[in-house]
Design an enzyme around this catalytic site. Structure first.
Site, PDB file in Angstrom:
ATOM      1  N   ASP A 128       6.033   0.619   6.760  1.00 55.95           N
ATOM      2  CA  ASP A 128       4.585   0.513   6.553  1.00 55.95           C
ATOM      3  C   ASP A 128       4.103   1.608   5.612  1.00 55.95           C
ATOM      4  O   ASP A 128       3.624   2.625   6.061  1.00 55.95           O
ATOM      5  CB  ASP A 128       3.884   0.612   7.921  1.00 55.95           C
ATOM      6  CG  ASP A 128       2.400   0.322   7.845  1.00 55.95           C
ATOM      7  OD1 ASP A 128       1.972  -0.356   6.897  1.00 55.95           O
ATOM      8  OD2 ASP A 128       1.665   0.782   8.731  1.00 55.95           O
ATOM      9  N   ASP A 142       2.846  -6.418   3.430  1.00 57.72           N
ATOM     10  CA  ASP A 142       2.496  -5.295   4.301  1.00 57.72           C
ATOM     11  C   ASP A 142       2.875  -5.586   5.758  1.00 57.72           C
ATOM     12  O   ASP A 142       2.055  -5.484   6.653  1.00 57.72           O
ATOM     13  CB  ASP A 142       0.999  -4.984   4.187  1.00 57.72           C
ATOM     14  CG  ASP A 142       0.583  -3.778   5.024  1.00 57.72           C
ATOM     15  OD1 ASP A 142       1.470  -2.979   5.391  1.00 57.72           O
ATOM     16  OD2 ASP A 142      -0.621  -3.633   5.318  1.00 57.72           O
ATOM     17  N   HIS A 192       3.533   2.983  12.492  1.00 60.33           N
ATOM     18  CA  HIS A 192       2.624   4.063  12.916  1.00 60.33           C
ATOM     19  C   HIS A 192       3.289   5.049  13.873  1.00 60.33           C
ATOM     20  O   HIS A 192       2.608   5.776  14.599  1.00 60.33           O
ATOM     21  CB  HIS A 192       1.350   3.505  13.562  1.00 60.33           C
ATOM     22  CG  HIS A 192       0.494   2.706  12.632  1.00 60.33           C
ATOM     23  ND1 HIS A 192      -0.687   2.113  13.037  1.00 60.33           N
ATOM     24  CD2 HIS A 192       0.638   2.393  11.323  1.00 60.33           C
ATOM     25  CE1 HIS A 192      -1.229   1.455  12.013  1.00 60.33           C
ATOM     26  NE2 HIS A 192      -0.440   1.620  10.966  1.00 60.33           N
ATOM     27  N   GLU A 231      -4.965   1.966   2.342  1.00 60.38           N
ATOM     28  CA  GLU A 231      -5.084   0.833   3.265  1.00 60.38           C
ATOM     29  C   GLU A 231      -5.263   1.304   4.691  1.00 60.38           C
ATOM     30  O   GLU A 231      -6.083   0.755   5.439  1.00 60.38           O
ATOM     31  CB  GLU A 231      -3.836  -0.055   3.159  1.00 60.38           C
ATOM     32  CG  GLU A 231      -3.951  -1.378   3.911  1.00 60.38           C
ATOM     33  CD  GLU A 231      -3.522  -1.290   5.372  1.00 60.38           C
ATOM     34  OE1 GLU A 231      -3.865  -2.199   6.145  1.00 60.38           O
ATOM     35  OE2 GLU A 231      -2.850  -0.296   5.738  1.00 60.38           O
ATOM     36  N   GLU A 232      -4.529   2.331   5.093  1.00 59.16           N
ATOM     37  CA  GLU A 232      -4.548   2.749   6.497  1.00 59.16           C
ATOM     38  C   GLU A 232      -5.925   3.267   6.914  1.00 59.16           C
ATOM     39  O   GLU A 232      -6.409   2.951   8.000  1.00 59.16           O
ATOM     40  CB  GLU A 232      -3.485   3.821   6.755  1.00 59.16           C
ATOM     41  CG  GLU A 232      -2.054   3.354   6.539  1.00 59.16           C
ATOM     42  CD  GLU A 232      -1.590   2.321   7.552  1.00 59.16           C
ATOM     43  OE1 GLU A 232      -2.394   1.892   8.401  1.00 59.16           O
ATOM     44  OE2 GLU A 232      -0.411   1.930   7.484  1.00 59.16           O
ATOM     45  N   HIS A 276       0.828  -1.206   0.000  1.00 60.72           N
ATOM     46  CA  HIS A 276       0.000   0.000   0.000  1.00 60.72           C
ATOM     47  C   HIS A 276       0.861   1.253   0.000  1.00 60.72           C
ATOM     48  O   HIS A 276       1.878   1.351   0.685  1.00 60.72           O
ATOM     49  CB  HIS A 276      -1.029  -0.010   1.134  1.00 60.72           C
ATOM     50  CG  HIS A 276      -0.500   0.069   2.529  1.00 60.72           C
ATOM     51  ND1 HIS A 276      -0.173   1.265   3.134  1.00 60.72           N
ATOM     52  CD2 HIS A 276      -0.278  -0.889   3.462  1.00 60.72           C
ATOM     53  CE1 HIS A 276       0.224   1.034   4.374  1.00 60.72           C
ATOM     54  NE2 HIS A 276       0.178  -0.261   4.609  1.00 60.72           N
TER      55      HIS A 276
END
Length: 457
Positions: free
Chosen positions: A281, A342, A414, A315-316, A269
């Site tokens: 990520d 991912d 994140h 995606e997030e 992503h």
């Protein structure tokens, strides 16, 4: 005439064996080349350096879209295009938190996606602290009226995503706090690190401000609460939310030489959260799958089937996988298999294949290539190919699950620590080797995962 017929029959009987041997040899050669190829690193470095953070609906995501198109074209992909759709966009504004009594101290937080902003001057209230989510859920409606609910349940470090699956329930429980009267919700970060960097991520729209606490600050609040005095926090969270904002899936293909209509869908992503540069990520997943397809494209002849790389764009915050499945619903019967990378760049340790396919010559060739890389080809079938291929899976597309070691991933994701320097080029190359071996074995064979699954019933 009889001798000629016998020779022809013998040649036909030997053809599958010869093809299997060629497939296996090429798979091994590709694996070895992947271990020294730098394409994945170059792509990952380019995305994190030239674009950086790229939340859905932000100018960074627009730059990422243009970057993706340019990069796929530069690497020789065909049919490069953007598939536009609409989905939610939550963007962070100014944020702060502090204990105002009994022991004034600053706190490190990150607002959670879909959080409601506080009033301009912030809010101040006493906390109700719970060491586990179940403790909070045991509270009756109204029990938290006027308070800031705080859940400090820690996340367990695991090799797979099992620890995260439990911790993410805590992150998403703002709605439960609101049902019990809380005016805001703070959750210990869904992370395994011990730094003072909070880890954000998505929450559910709950109508109250929501944020993630750094793990040391969650423990700090536990110690304060244990002293028996009421703990008061002042919280300020600003953000903007749109129910519909433009979003983009960026696509490129390596066309098959014999059956171009049959497609292997892979990718990562393109979007990210905003605290770091989205390296693990999921720039790494973009780099790995793009490099795998590029390596296969460099063979003297293309594989039989088409390889399609998708850079999923939301995606997030959600929506890219569903949009892709909806746009390609009529093509699903020709999508041979789908999978997403991912989980950063930790080494792949297990491969879960579509049901019933382990004994097919193509999958035997794959296994022979990756077992020396310390990859266990599991007897359990793949169940989860990644969030962005769930929509395809629901429509009947077989999926592959190449499981990475997540031991360090949740120290980083994140958070502001999600940066390029955390990626080990050797581990990244191992990922490329495994993905390349699998994709080539499927793309240059006749394996039909739907048939293998039916035969295994």
């Amino acid at each position: 005439m009889r001798n000629a017929l016998l020779a022809a029959v013998a040649a036909l009987s030997l053809a599958p064996a010869a093809q299997a041997a060629d497939l296996a040899a090429t798979t091994l050669a590709l694996r070895d080349k992947a271990l020294t190829d730098t394409t994945a690193w170059d792509v990952t470095e380019s995305l994190t350096t030239e674009v950086g953070a790229r939340p859905q609906g932000s100018p960074g995501m627009d730059r990422a879209r243009d970057w993706g198109v340019a990069k796929l074209k530069a690497l020789g992909f065909e049919n490069v295009h953007v598939e536009t759709f609409e989905t939610e966009s939550w963007l962070r504004g100014a944020e702060s938190a502090e204990v105002v009594a009994p022991y004034p101290q600053k706190l490190q937080i990150l607002g959670l996606g879909r959080s409601t902003p506080t009033p301009a001057g912030g809010i101040e209230a006493e906390i109700a602290l719970f060491r586990t989510l179940d403790e909070m859920l045991a509270q009756p409606p109204g029990a938290l009226k006027g308070k800031i609910a705080v859940v400090t349940q820690p996340m367990r470090r695991t090799q797979d995503i099992g620890g995260y699956a439990a911790a993410v329930r805590v992150r998403g429980a703002g709605g439960e706090a609101a049902k019990r009267g809380a005016i805001a919700y703070l959750a210990r970060s869904a992370s395994t690190d011990d730094t003072r960097l909070p880890h954000g991520g998505g929450g559910f729209r709950a109508g109250i401000p929501m944020a993630a606490l750094s793990t040391p600050d969650a423990e700090l609040l536990e110690r304060m609460a244990a002293r028996g005095k009421p703990v008061r926090i002042k919280l300020s969270l600003q953000s903007t939310f749109r129910e519909k904002a433009p979003a983009y899936n960026v696509v490129g293909e390596i066309k098959g030489r014999e059956k171009p209509e049959e497609v292997i869908v892979i990718g990562g992503h393109l979007d990210s959260w905003d605290a770091g540069t989205g390296a693990v990520d999921d720039a790494a997943g973009i780099g790995v799958t793009t490099a795998a397809a590029k390596l296969i494209a460099g063979l003297p002849q293309r594989p039989r089937r088409t390889i399609r790389v998708v850079m999923w764009g939301a995606e997030e915050q959600g929506g890219s996988g569903a949009a892709y499945a909806a746009a390609h619903r009529d093509e699903v019967a020709n999508i041979v298999v789908a999978g997403e990378s991912d989980l950063g760049a930790g080494e792949i340790f297990s491969a879960k294949l579509p049901k019933g396919s382990r004994e097919h010559p193509a999958m035997k060739a794959f296994a022979a290539a990756v077992v020396p890389l310390k990859v266990l080809v599991s007897r359990e079938p793949a169940e989860d190919g990644g969030a962005d291929v769930d929509g395809l899976k629901d429509l009947g597309t077989p999926v592959v699950q190449l499981q990475q070691d997540a031991g360090r991933y949740f120290d980083l994701h994140h958070s502001a620590d999600d940066t390029l320097d955390k990626i080990d080029p050797r581990e990244l190359a191992q990922n490329v080797a495994v993905w390349t071996a699998f994709v080539y074995a499927v793309a240059d064979s006749d394996i039909d995962f739907r048939k293998t699954a039916s035969a295994a019933q």
